[in-house]
Scaffold this motif. Sequence first.
Motif, mmCIF file in Angstrom:
data_model
loop_
_atom_site.group_PDB
_atom_site.id
_atom_site.type_symbol
_atom_site.label_atom_id
_atom_site.label_comp_id
_atom_site.label_asym_id
_atom_site.label_seq_id
_atom_site.Cartn_x
_atom_site.Cartn_y
_atom_site.Cartn_z
ATOM 1 N N THR A 4 -4.120 23.144 20.739
ATOM 2 C CA THR A 4 -4.333 21.765 20.311
ATOM 3 C C THR A 4 -3.485 21.436 19.094
ATOM 4 O O THR A 4 -2.866 22.312 18.491
ATOM 5 C CB THR A 4 -5.831 21.543 19.999
ATOM 6 N N PRO A 32 -4.672 18.763 23.831
ATOM 7 C CA PRO A 32 -5.644 17.910 23.143
ATOM 8 C C PRO A 32 -5.268 17.657 21.691
ATOM 9 O O PRO A 32 -4.505 18.400 21.076
ATOM 10 C CB PRO A 32 -6.947 18.720 23.221
ATOM 11 N N ALA A 77 -8.668 7.855 22.693
ATOM 12 C CA ALA A 77 -8.959 8.205 24.084
ATOM 13 C C ALA A 77 -8.560 7.080 25.027
ATOM 14 O O ALA A 77 -8.173 7.325 26.179
ATOM 15 C CB ALA A 77 -10.446 8.530 24.243
ATOM 16 N N GLU A 80 -5.175 7.307 26.758
ATOM 17 C CA GLU A 80 -5.027 8.403 27.730
ATOM 18 C C GLU A 80 -4.737 9.728 27.030
ATOM 19 O O GLU A 80 -3.891 10.512 27.455
ATOM 20 C CB GLU A 80 -3.934 8.086 28.758
ATOM 21 N N ASP A 82 -6.567 13.318 25.388
ATOM 22 C CA ASP A 82 -7.736 14.187 25.333
ATOM 23 C C ASP A 82 -8.027 14.434 23.859
ATOM 24 O O ASP A 82 -7.297 15.154 23.183
ATOM 25 C CB ASP A 82 -7.425 15.504 26.061
ATOM 26 N N HIS A 84 -10.675 15.461 20.682
ATOM 27 C CA HIS A 84 -11.890 16.141 20.237
ATOM 28 C C HIS A 84 -12.096 15.847 18.756
ATOM 29 O O HIS A 84 -11.140 15.555 18.036
ATOM 30 C CB HIS A 84 -11.778 17.658 20.451
#
Length: 317
Positions: A4, A32, A77, A80, A82, A84
């Motif tokens: 990530t 991500p 988000a 598009e 990902d 966290h």
Amino acid sequence: MKDTIVVPLDGSPFAEQVLPLAASMARTLDIPLELVRVHLAPTLGFSQDVFHATLDEDADARLGDRGYLDRLALALANQELDVHTTLLDARNVPDAIVARATAARARLIVMTTHGRTGVRRTIMGSVADEVVRRSALPVLLWTTTESHPVRSPSLPFTRVLVPLDGSLAAEAILPHAVMMAQLGSGRLTLLRVVGPALAGTEPPATVPISPFFAYSSAVTVIDEQATQHATEHASAYLNATAAQLRTTYHGLRVDVKVMVDERADVAVLAAAKQEGADLVALVPQGLGASRVIVGSTADSLLRERIGAVMLLRPSAA
């Protein structure tokens, strides 16, 4: 989970200005994006009333931090991505950021050089400075102020400058620099700064300042032949390194540049401007920086706002 990109945030608009850049990288790498906020653990009072009041205030503040991360994550988000979020409870912000990035197997940490905490000592903010010092991962820094917002490119870097000194430690930044160049089909420029070879000094020359005073100073003599030899050696080293990179990374565009200057930081800054670099990637110790990690070269680049600067501490290299 894939590796990530970790973006530390402090709740300020300044820190958030790096988000478009980080989002663009995460989207291109198809990994991500992790937003990290460190909630500072409170210092509890001794009396029961103060103790409970502090706990209540801290719970409210923590809830606000969680909502802040959730709002940013929702907005990203929708692009598009990902995304966290991680809310950490800690007393030491840099240590918490580094520990989280390590646990998340982050490919790199992306952050502004200062946010709400302001600037300490140099253009490097205290938190960013300590993250670089403690992280085994590369840290990409962007200098931002209220009047200098980050740009939002679809692909971030077109010209990546990599200063090298011939050591394996300095070369450790190359895979990370290549990754950054490939994000935007950019070009990599390898730079070697050669110090002029000194042949000695000539006898002091007396320069009259007034009828009553004169100034004397020794004149440093440059060994032109030795300097030329060092320049040719540096050029051969860079060309060999460039050839190896082109073989390893098919299609990578690599240029080389040799500069003669007694100060590496001045030469790197000049090269970054000449090349139009939007990213300079380096291991500062490999440039003889005055401080172990964040030396005068990185400080100069950030102060002059030469795009982004990616640093890898020497022990990690």
